[in-house]
Motif scaffolding. Structure first.
Motif, PDB file in Angstrom:
ATOM      1  N   ASP A 172       0.777  -1.452  -0.357  1.00  0.00           N
ATOM      2  CA  ASP A 172      -0.099  -0.432   0.361  1.00  0.00           C
ATOM      3  C   ASP A 172       0.742   1.409  -0.205  1.00  0.00           C
ATOM      4  OD1 ASP A 172      -2.697   0.764  -0.306  1.00  0.00           O
ATOM      5  OD2 ASP A 172      -2.290   1.800   2.186  1.00  0.00           O
ATOM      6  N   ALA A 173       2.528   1.149   0.638  1.00  0.00           N
ATOM      7  CA  ALA A 173       2.802   2.373   0.119  1.00  0.00           C
ATOM      8  C   ALA A 173       4.218   2.861  -0.786  1.00  0.00           C
ATOM      9  CB  ALA A 173       4.061   2.105   1.927  1.00  0.00           C
ATOM     10  N   GLY A 174       3.154   1.255  -1.857  1.00  0.00           N
ATOM     11  CA  GLY A 174       3.860   1.100  -3.367  1.00  0.00           C
ATOM     12  C   GLY A 174       4.755   0.590  -3.014  1.00  0.00           C
ATOM     13  N   LEU A 175       5.435  -0.178  -2.326  1.00  0.00           N
ATOM     14  CA  LEU A 175       7.006  -0.971  -2.037  1.00  0.00           C
ATOM     15  C   LEU A 175       7.017  -1.838  -3.085  1.00  0.00           C
ATOM     16  CD1 LEU A 175       7.922  -0.291   1.162  1.00  0.00           C
ATOM     17  CD2 LEU A 175       8.698   0.918  -0.408  1.00  0.00           C
ATOM     18  N   VAL A 176       8.453  -2.166  -3.740  1.00  0.00           N
ATOM     19  CA  VAL A 176       8.539  -3.815  -3.881  1.00  0.00           C
ATOM     20  C   VAL A 176       8.280  -4.978  -3.077  1.00  0.00           C
ATOM     21  CG1 VAL A 176      10.518  -5.349  -5.421  1.00  0.00           C
ATOM     22  CG2 VAL A 176       9.096  -3.203  -6.436  1.00  0.00           C
ATOM     23  N   VAL A 177       8.488  -5.283  -2.346  1.00  0.00           N
ATOM     24  CA  VAL A 177       8.489  -6.113  -1.246  1.00  0.00           C
ATOM     25  C   VAL A 177       8.907  -7.650  -1.051  1.00  0.00           C
ATOM     26  CG1 VAL A 177       7.493  -6.833   1.182  1.00  0.00           C
ATOM     27  CG2 VAL A 177       6.684  -4.782   0.194  1.00  0.00           C
ATOM     28  N   SER A 178       9.644  -8.285  -0.064  1.00  0.00           N
ATOM     29  CA  SER A 178      10.103  -8.818  -0.762  1.00  0.00           C
ATOM     30  C   SER A 178       9.723 -10.090   1.138  1.00  0.00           C
ATOM     31  CB  SER A 178      11.797  -9.944  -0.918  1.00  0.00           C
ATOM     32  OG  SER A 178      12.022  -9.214  -2.324  1.00  0.00           O
ATOM     33  N   THR A 179       9.151 -11.523   0.347  1.00  0.00           N
ATOM     34  CA  THR A 179       9.343 -12.525   2.163  1.00  0.00           C
ATOM     35  C   THR A 179       9.757 -13.677   1.860  1.00  0.00           C
ATOM     36  OG1 THR A 179       7.028 -13.456   1.251  1.00  0.00           O
ATOM     37  CG2 THR A 179       6.805 -11.465   2.317  1.00  0.00           C
ATOM     38  N   ALA A 180      10.852 -14.026   2.302  1.00  0.00           N
ATOM     39  CA  ALA A 180      11.496 -14.800   2.775  1.00  0.00           C
ATOM     40  C   ALA A 180      10.840 -15.769   3.400  1.00  0.00           C
ATOM     41  CB  ALA A 180      13.448 -15.328   2.790  1.00  0.00           C
ATOM     42  N   PHE A 181       9.934 -16.582   3.657  1.00  0.00           N
ATOM     43  CA  PHE A 181      10.001 -17.955   4.793  1.00  0.00           C
ATOM     44  C   PHE A 181       9.433 -19.384   3.582  1.00  0.00           C
ATOM     45  CE2 PHE A 181       7.867 -13.823   5.814  1.00  0.00           C
ATOM     46  CZ  PHE A 181       7.905 -13.903   6.952  1.00  0.00           C
ATOM     47  N   ILE A 182       9.681 -20.248   5.201  1.00  0.00           N
ATOM     48  CA  ILE A 182       9.430 -22.060   3.927  1.00  0.00           C
ATOM     49  C   ILE A 182       7.584 -21.505   2.910  1.00  0.00           C
ATOM     50  CG2 ILE A 182       9.120 -23.851   4.440  1.00  0.00           C
ATOM     51  CD1 ILE A 182      10.697 -24.081   6.526  1.00  0.00           C
TER      52      ILE A 182
END
Length: 206
Positions: A96-106
């Motif tokens: 929502d803030a306009g970011l490119v987000v990465s999540t590193a989870f199994i």
């Protein structure tokens, strides 16, 4: 738990306006794979490359989040589901803030990944399957977790005594046993460029 007295408050600045300011499209790179597959390593390399290109991004790493927000959760199936639910909501706020987000989870369960995808707008969820044979993961064993799991010291360990649902049709399929970290990062950033999440305008303004 939701209550009848909780009402959504609309903000004056929209998601689209925040994205336009950054000259990029919000996206969630959802890295999934076995422990030791290289999720965090590749995600960090991608985040560093995005930063170098002048993009606005953020990385939510599984272990780091468990030090704070999800520090009260264990590793049972139920706890894993709640872990993913919470991080999905946090990632949505970052988008929502306009970011490119990465999540590193199994994130071992396909149903949980599907629910995370369902929270977002069409095309924002990018499943990145870090496809590494368990034999390679176990040989790496950077945290010594496979050794402990084989010895019965860790229960509900993904790939040993807990299920991992292999992604059927991921947007990005990465093989860390045949490519270098740099090559993997370039593959992922190349996808973002090809799909228009990162525009020439955003790169030129860096």
């Amino acid at each position: 738990m939701k209550t009848e007295n909780t009402v959504w408050h609309n903000q004056q600045i929209s998601k689209a306006q925040r994205a336009d300011l950054k000259q990029q499209k919000p996206a969630l790179l959802w890295y999934t794979g076995l422990s030791g597959s290289g999720k965090s390593t590749v995600a960090n390399a991608v985040d560093a490359l995005l930063f170098k290109l002048g993009c606005h991004s953020y990385l939510l790493d599984g272990d780091n989040v468990r030090h704070g927000l999800n520090g009260d959760l264990g590793f049972s199936d139920e706890a894993r589901v709640e872990n993913i639910r919470r991080i999905s909501e946090v990632a949505k706020l970052f988008l929502d803030a306009g970011l490119v987000v990465s999540t590193a989870f199994i994130s071992p369960f396909a149903s949980d990944r599907a629910q995370a995808k369902a929270k977002l707008e069409e095309g924002e969820f990018i499943e990145v399957y870090i496809d590494t044979p368990i034999s390679v993961c176990e040989a790496r064993d950077p945290k010594g977790l496979y050794k402990k799991a084989r010895a019965g010291e860790i229960k509900d360990f993904t790939g040993i005594d807990s299920t991992y649902d292999v992604p059927v049709n991921p947007e990005i399929h990465v093989k860390t046993d045949t490519k270098s970290v740099e090559e993997c990062a370039e593959q992922i950033v190349g996808y973002l460029m090809a799909k228009g999440f990162i525009t020439q305008a955003s790169l030129q303004s860096a």
